[in-house]
Design a protein around this motif. Structure first.
Motif, PDB file in Angstrom:
ATOM      1  N   LEU A 149      29.573  -0.986  -2.001  1.00 27.93           N
ATOM      2  CA  LEU A 149      30.170  -2.297  -1.781  1.00 27.93           C
ATOM      3  C   LEU A 149      29.191  -3.403  -2.163  1.00 27.93           C
ATOM      4  N   LEU A 150      27.920  -3.203  -1.826  1.00 32.20           N
ATOM      5  CA  LEU A 150      26.888  -4.168  -2.198  1.00 32.20           C
ATOM      6  C   LEU A 150      26.692  -4.219  -3.711  1.00 32.20           C
ATOM      7  N   VAL A 151      26.883  -3.078  -4.381  1.00 35.37           N
ATOM      8  CA  VAL A 151      26.787  -3.054  -5.844  1.00 35.37           C
ATOM      9  C   VAL A 151      27.808  -4.019  -6.447  1.00 35.37           C
ATOM     10  N   ILE A 152      29.029  -4.006  -5.911  1.00 35.67           N
ATOM     11  CA  ILE A 152      30.078  -4.899  -6.417  1.00 35.67           C
ATOM     12  C   ILE A 152      29.692  -6.360  -6.195  1.00 35.67           C
ATOM     13  N   PHE A 153      29.231  -6.685  -4.991  1.00 36.35           N
ATOM     14  CA  PHE A 153      28.833  -8.061  -4.696  1.00 36.35           C
ATOM     15  C   PHE A 153      27.639  -8.478  -5.545  1.00 36.35           C
ATOM     16  N   SER A 154      26.669  -7.575  -5.681  1.00 35.26           N
ATOM     17  CA  SER A 154      25.481  -7.874  -6.473  1.00 35.26           C
ATOM     18  C   SER A 154      25.827  -8.059  -7.941  1.00 35.26           C
ATOM     19  N   ALA A 155      26.706  -7.202  -8.470  1.00 29.99           N
ATOM     20  CA  ALA A 155      27.115  -7.320  -9.865  1.00 29.99           C
ATOM     21  C   ALA A 155      27.851  -8.628 -10.123  1.00 29.99           C
ATOM     22  N   THR A 156      28.663  -9.061  -9.161  1.00 29.05           N
ATOM     23  CA  THR A 156      29.360 -10.340  -9.303  1.00 29.05           C
ATOM     24  C   THR A 156      28.366 -11.489  -9.360  1.00 29.05           C
ATOM     25  N   TYR A 157      27.319 -11.401  -8.539  1.00 27.68           N
ATOM     26  CA  TYR A 157      26.274 -12.427  -8.554  1.00 27.68           C
ATOM     27  C   TYR A 157      25.538 -12.434  -9.894  1.00 27.68           C
ATOM     28  N   TYR A 158      25.202 -11.258 -10.403  1.00 26.02           N
ATOM     29  CA  TYR A 158      24.513 -11.176 -11.694  1.00 26.02           C
ATOM     30  C   TYR A 158      25.421 -11.620 -12.836  1.00 26.02           C
ATOM     31  N   TRP A 159      26.728 -11.351 -12.713  1.00 29.60           N
ATOM     32  CA  TRP A 159      27.661 -11.862 -13.725  1.00 29.60           C
ATOM     33  C   TRP A 159      27.570 -13.374 -13.809  1.00 29.60           C
ATOM     34  N   TYR A 160      27.498 -14.020 -12.650  1.00 30.23           N
ATOM     35  CA  TYR A 160      27.402 -15.481 -12.648  1.00 30.23           C
ATOM     36  C   TYR A 160      26.071 -15.939 -13.245  1.00 30.23           C
ATOM     37  N   LEU A 161      24.982 -15.237 -12.912  1.00 36.69           N
ATOM     38  CA  LEU A 161      23.681 -15.590 -13.491  1.00 36.69           C
ATOM     39  C   LEU A 161      23.704 -15.469 -15.009  1.00 36.69           C
ATOM     40  N   VAL A 162      24.269 -14.390 -15.501  1.00 42.30           N
ATOM     41  CA  VAL A 162      24.261 -14.120 -16.940  1.00 42.30           C
ATOM     42  C   VAL A 162      25.125 -15.117 -17.696  1.00 42.30           C
ATOM     43  N   THR A 163      26.303 -15.421 -17.168  1.00 41.02           N
ATOM     44  CA  THR A 163      27.224 -16.306 -17.877  1.00 41.02           C
ATOM     45  C   THR A 163      26.840 -17.771 -17.706  1.00 41.02           C
ATOM     46  N   GLU A 164      26.611 -18.206 -16.491  1.00 43.56           N
ATOM     47  CA  GLU A 164      26.270 -19.611 -16.258  1.00 43.56           C
ATOM     48  C   GLU A 164      24.866 -19.932 -16.762  1.00 43.56           C
ATOM     49  N   GLY A 165      23.961 -18.947 -16.674  1.00 42.09           N
ATOM     50  CA  GLY A 165      22.602 -19.153 -17.155  1.00 42.09           C
ATOM     51  C   GLY A 165      22.438 -18.946 -18.649  1.00 42.09           C
ATOM     52  N   GLN A 166      23.489 -18.457 -19.312  1.00 39.80           N
ATOM     53  CA  GLN A 166      23.458 -18.217 -20.764  1.00 39.80           C
ATOM     54  C   GLN A 166      22.282 -17.311 -21.159  1.00 39.80           C
ATOM     55  N   ILE A 167      22.138 -16.199 -20.440  1.00 38.75           N
ATOM     56  CA  ILE A 167      21.014 -15.287 -20.673  1.00 38.75           C
ATOM     57  C   ILE A 167      21.511 -13.886 -21.007  1.00 38.75           C
ATOM     58  N   PHE A 168      22.670 -13.795 -21.648  1.00 35.91           N
ATOM     59  CA  PHE A 168      23.229 -12.490 -21.966  1.00 35.91           C
ATOM     60  C   PHE A 168      22.282 -11.641 -22.818  1.00 35.91           C
ATOM     61  N   PRO A 169      21.633 -12.180 -23.870  1.00 34.98           N
ATOM     62  CA  PRO A 169      20.690 -11.357 -24.650  1.00 34.98           C
ATOM     63  C   PRO A 169      19.544 -10.825 -23.802  1.00 34.98           C
ATOM     64  N   LEU A 170      18.993 -11.680 -22.927  1.00 36.52           N
ATOM     65  CA  LEU A 170      17.904 -11.249 -22.050  1.00 36.52           C
ATOM     66  C   LEU A 170      18.370 -10.159 -21.096  1.00 36.52           C
ATOM     67  N   PHE A 171      19.576 -10.296 -20.572  1.00 35.82           N
ATOM     68  CA  PHE A 171      20.145  -9.280 -19.687  1.00 35.82           C
ATOM     69  C   PHE A 171      20.317  -7.957 -20.414  1.00 35.82           C
ATOM     70  N   LEU A 172      20.847  -8.006 -21.649  1.00 36.39           N
ATOM     71  CA  LEU A 172      21.055  -6.781 -22.423  1.00 36.39           C
ATOM     72  C   LEU A 172      19.733  -6.076 -22.708  1.00 36.39           C
ATOM     73  N   VAL A 173      18.710  -6.843 -23.069  1.00 39.54           N
ATOM     74  CA  VAL A 173      17.388  -6.251 -23.335  1.00 39.54           C
ATOM     75  C   VAL A 173      16.846  -5.595 -22.072  1.00 39.54           C
ATOM     76  N   SER A 174      16.982  -6.263 -20.931  1.00 34.07           N
ATOM     77  CA  SER A 174      16.501  -5.704 -19.664  1.00 34.07           C
ATOM     78  C   SER A 174      17.238  -4.417 -19.312  1.00 34.07           C
ATOM     79  N   TYR A 175      18.543  -4.404 -19.511  1.00 31.82           N
ATOM     80  CA  TYR A 175      19.350  -3.216 -19.226  1.00 31.82           C
ATOM     81  C   TYR A 175      18.950  -2.065 -20.144  1.00 31.82           C
ATOM     82  N   ALA A 176      18.720  -2.369 -21.427  1.00 31.61           N
ATOM     83  CA  ALA A 176      18.302  -1.339 -22.382  1.00 31.61           C
ATOM     84  C   ALA A 176      16.939  -0.767 -22.001  1.00 31.61           C
TER      85      ALA A 176
END
Length: 232
Positions: A132-159
């Motif tokens: 359940l926390l994974v869902i809440f945490s992922a929603t928070y990170y979705w907002y960080l990635v989209t509102e912060g415009q850091i999708f490339p940085l997120f993808l590199v970190s995930y890779a």
């Protein structure tokens, strides 16, 4: 003020989980860049919020905003474009690069041996509450990635995290519950971002503000666009 103090402290505590001791210089640099980026972002946001009250439309670029077209002299627009760059690009990178760097270090330090897992299987299990926390945490990170415009940085970190998993498996080391929580959170976050992009794929206003191949609209821009459409 509390945010600026507590968050760097949390970053330092996370770096202690790194499998290799991180030099104090690197730790301090990460905190300094994080605080500087967060400060630039907060200053930019405070100015932007004032502009919104004056009629600034978030779904439009700086130059396309009606109130900017009325500025005299017209060259003042370049000053606001520079402010936008500091806020939405430079500030975000200085803020989030140390943040994701520390998360990767924490992730790399959260692996256990195969023998330990056999003795204590719960070390790698996620409870229903954790999911359940994974869902809440992922929603928070979705907002960080989209509102912060850091999708490339997120993808590199995930890779990088996926590469760490592959490298650790060669030494019979596997993610513990903490590492699994992070990698699952990032996986769900990526799914949410893709859904968001598909949902707004044909949105004319968002396409105009975010041209180019990498298309990740900001939620507040979309919200502003919807409000203006309903107003008219």
């Amino acid at each position: 003020m509390a945010y600026n103090v507590i968050t760097p402290y949390c970053l330092l505590k996370l770096m202690e989980r790194s499998p290799r001791k991180v030099s104090s210089t690197l730790s301090y640099l990460a905190v300094v860049f994080f605080v500087m980026g967060a400060s630039i972002h907060l200053v930019g946001d405070s100015v932007n919020h004032r502009l919104v009250h004056s009629g600034y439309q978030l779904h439009l670029s700086v130059a396309d905003n009606p109130i900017m077209k009325e500025l005299k002299p017209s060259t003042l627009v370049h000053s606001f474009e520079l402010l936008y760059f500091y806020d939405e690009h430079l500030g975000h990178l200085m803020w989030y690069i140390p943040f994701f760097f520390v998360l990767i270090l924490y992730f790399a330090g959260s692996f256990v041996s195969d023998e330990s897992i056999k003795k204590h299987p719960s070390m790698t299990r996620l409870t229903p509450q954790d999911w359940l926390l994974v869902i809440f945490s992922a929603t928070y990170y979705w907002y960080l990635v989209t509102e912060g415009q850091i999708f490339p940085l997120f993808l590199v970190s995930y890779a990088i995290m996926l590469l760490v998993i592959a490298a650790r498996r060669q030494h019979n080391l596997f993610p513990d519950a903490n590492a699994r929580f992070l990698i699952y959170t990032f996986g769900v976050t990526l799914t949410l971002v893709i859904i968001w992009i598909v949902f707004l794929w044909n949105n004319h206003d968002m396409r105009r503000k975010y041209p180019g191949l990498l298309y990740v609209p900001e939620p507040w821009s979309f919200y502003s666009s919807c409000c203006m459409s309903n107003y008219h």
